[in-house]
Write a protein that holds these residues in place. Sequence first.
Motif, mmCIF file in Angstrom:
data_model
loop_
_atom_site.group_PDB
_atom_site.id
_atom_site.type_symbol
_atom_site.label_atom_id
_atom_site.label_comp_id
_atom_site.label_asym_id
_atom_site.label_seq_id
_atom_site.Cartn_x
_atom_site.Cartn_y
_atom_site.Cartn_z
ATOM 1 N N GLY A 1 6.424 -15.159 -0.260
ATOM 2 C CA GLY A 1 6.557 -15.278 1.486
ATOM 3 C C GLY A 1 5.489 -16.629 1.710
ATOM 4 N N HIS A 2 5.951 -17.194 2.850
ATOM 5 C CA HIS A 2 5.272 -18.262 3.353
ATOM 6 C C HIS A 2 3.816 -17.726 3.640
ATOM 7 N N PRO A 3 2.739 -18.667 4.038
ATOM 8 C CA PRO A 3 1.368 -18.130 3.858
ATOM 9 C C PRO A 3 1.540 -17.292 5.295
ATOM 10 N N GLY A 4 0.754 -16.022 5.054
ATOM 11 C CA GLY A 4 0.740 -15.090 6.069
ATOM 12 C C GLY A 4 1.708 -13.983 5.922
ATOM 13 N N ALA A 5 2.974 -14.203 5.420
ATOM 14 C CA ALA A 5 4.044 -13.386 5.415
ATOM 15 C C ALA A 5 3.921 -12.142 4.648
ATOM 16 N N ILE A 6 3.043 -11.934 3.606
ATOM 17 C CA ILE A 6 2.916 -11.017 2.690
ATOM 18 C C ILE A 6 1.541 -10.765 2.768
ATOM 19 N N ARG A 7 0.932 -9.554 3.023
ATOM 20 C CA ARG A 7 -0.606 -9.216 3.379
ATOM 21 C C ARG A 7 -0.735 -7.945 2.489
ATOM 22 N N ALA A 8 -2.021 -8.008 1.767
ATOM 23 C CA ALA A 8 -2.438 -6.730 1.180
ATOM 24 C C ALA A 8 -3.383 -5.977 2.122
ATOM 25 N N PRO A 9 -3.571 -4.622 1.947
ATOM 26 C CA PRO A 9 -4.782 -4.056 2.451
ATOM 27 C C PRO A 9 -6.140 -4.561 2.085
ATOM 28 N N ASN A 10 -6.881 -5.027 3.284
ATOM 29 C CA ASN A 10 -8.181 -5.404 3.125
ATOM 30 C C ASN A 10 -8.128 -6.977 2.527
ATOM 31 N N ASP A 11 -6.916 -7.558 2.290
ATOM 32 C CA ASP A 11 -6.954 -8.886 1.854
ATOM 33 C C ASP A 11 -7.096 -8.765 0.263
ATOM 34 N N ASP A 12 -6.882 -7.762 -0.188
ATOM 35 C CA ASP A 12 -7.259 -7.388 -1.699
ATOM 36 C C ASP A 12 -5.885 -7.426 -2.400
ATOM 37 N N TYR A 13 -5.927 -8.487 -3.219
ATOM 38 C CA TYR A 13 -4.722 -8.897 -3.951
ATOM 39 C C TYR A 13 -4.823 -8.526 -5.567
ATOM 40 N N THR A 14 -5.836 -7.638 -5.613
ATOM 41 C CA THR A 14 -5.908 -7.166 -7.253
ATOM 42 C C THR A 14 -5.109 -5.983 -7.230
ATOM 43 N N ILE A 15 -4.732 -5.511 -5.606
ATOM 44 C CA ILE A 15 -3.973 -3.945 -6.046
ATOM 45 C C ILE A 15 -2.740 -4.015 -6.649
#
Length: 393
Positions: free
Chosen positions: A244-258
């Motif tokens: 996704g473009h910047p901001g289009a795909i978001r993880a809970p609490n900005d935690d992209y290790t999920i």
Amino acid sequence: MTPNVKPILISGGGLASLLLAQSLLLSKIPFVVFERDASLSFRGQGYRLRLSSEGLDAIESVLDEASFKKFYDTCGKTTGGGFVAVNAITGEVIGSNPGGETLESREGKIVGIARGDMRRLFLEGCVPHMQFNKQVTGYEKTADGVHAVFADGSKSVEGSMLIGGEGIKSQVAKQLSGGKLKVFDTRARGIHGQSPTTAFKGLGEGVFRLVDDTQPHGQISIMMNVRASDMDDPNMQFGWTLVGHPGAIRAPNDDYTIVGKTAADIAKALTKNWHPRFKPLFEDMVENEAAFWKITCSTPSGVPEWENDPRVSVIGDAAHSMTPAGGIGANTAVQDSALLGRLLREAGGYKDGVTAEYEKGMKVYGSEAVKKSYGLASNSMKVKIDEATTPTV
């Protein structure tokens, strides 16, 4: 290991490191690979990689004839010259081969292989030379060698050289370059997924990019390589990557290790309005294989210069991280392994001048690759890096 011969130390057990290890194994040069994970199967192996002509040539130059045949036979071969772009909502084809990018690499086919299969094949014969639970955080030079330093404060055996191949957060790269080697966070995000091949039957054979411009926070799209010969085997899986473009795909609490169900549920939510032909990709996905990822890129202006160290160098993402655009990153990484491996074979192991010659060549093709990767991502993902203000990872 040959007595009284210091091994070449390799930090990280990724693709570039393992192909270099294969080269050293065939050259009978002692080596040790330090891998931070606890085992070979500790983490998911990620998505399917497209191999370019340059990537295939590099791999073939390293492996012996039988090993390369086994590798090439494992690869999938797909017909078609480039991406087919499809509107994800309507299901209509909106373009063929956008940007004019050519994807064929051999025999008029697009050649691809799952990252896990690639790693498994490169591991053959190397496992006895690997040490696990060893996270390299730096190095210490000696009078005529080098030690890797681990996260627990311990040190490795003395090696003749240290090659940093531990990816975008390489501490070896940071120390070697004095911080000049940087990896920028583009703010674009993605989700990797796996689905049974039967979920792809609605697409047919080819390389596809499904595009959705209706999202509130920016465009999302999914890329995949589909081989028609496997679509009737429910036991086989194909990988896909949703970006996704910047901001289009978001993880809970900005935690992209999920990983796992949380990532899978977000992929399903983002694509809930997609055409029914594409729904099986998400409805039937293997949820525990889903994982977020940050899309990063090295300095767009090219691989920087640093003071050469005859005993320390870097390969793969540690030297030149790239966006997924064009599938350029892995193909450049294996070129590193082939070039450095050849120079070491010709020198019979460590020799003053090897890292300088390697870096001279790598910085040329590596810089070209980073620029191309960034340019493609700027167009398709709207990423922008300002080297003065964009955060690094």
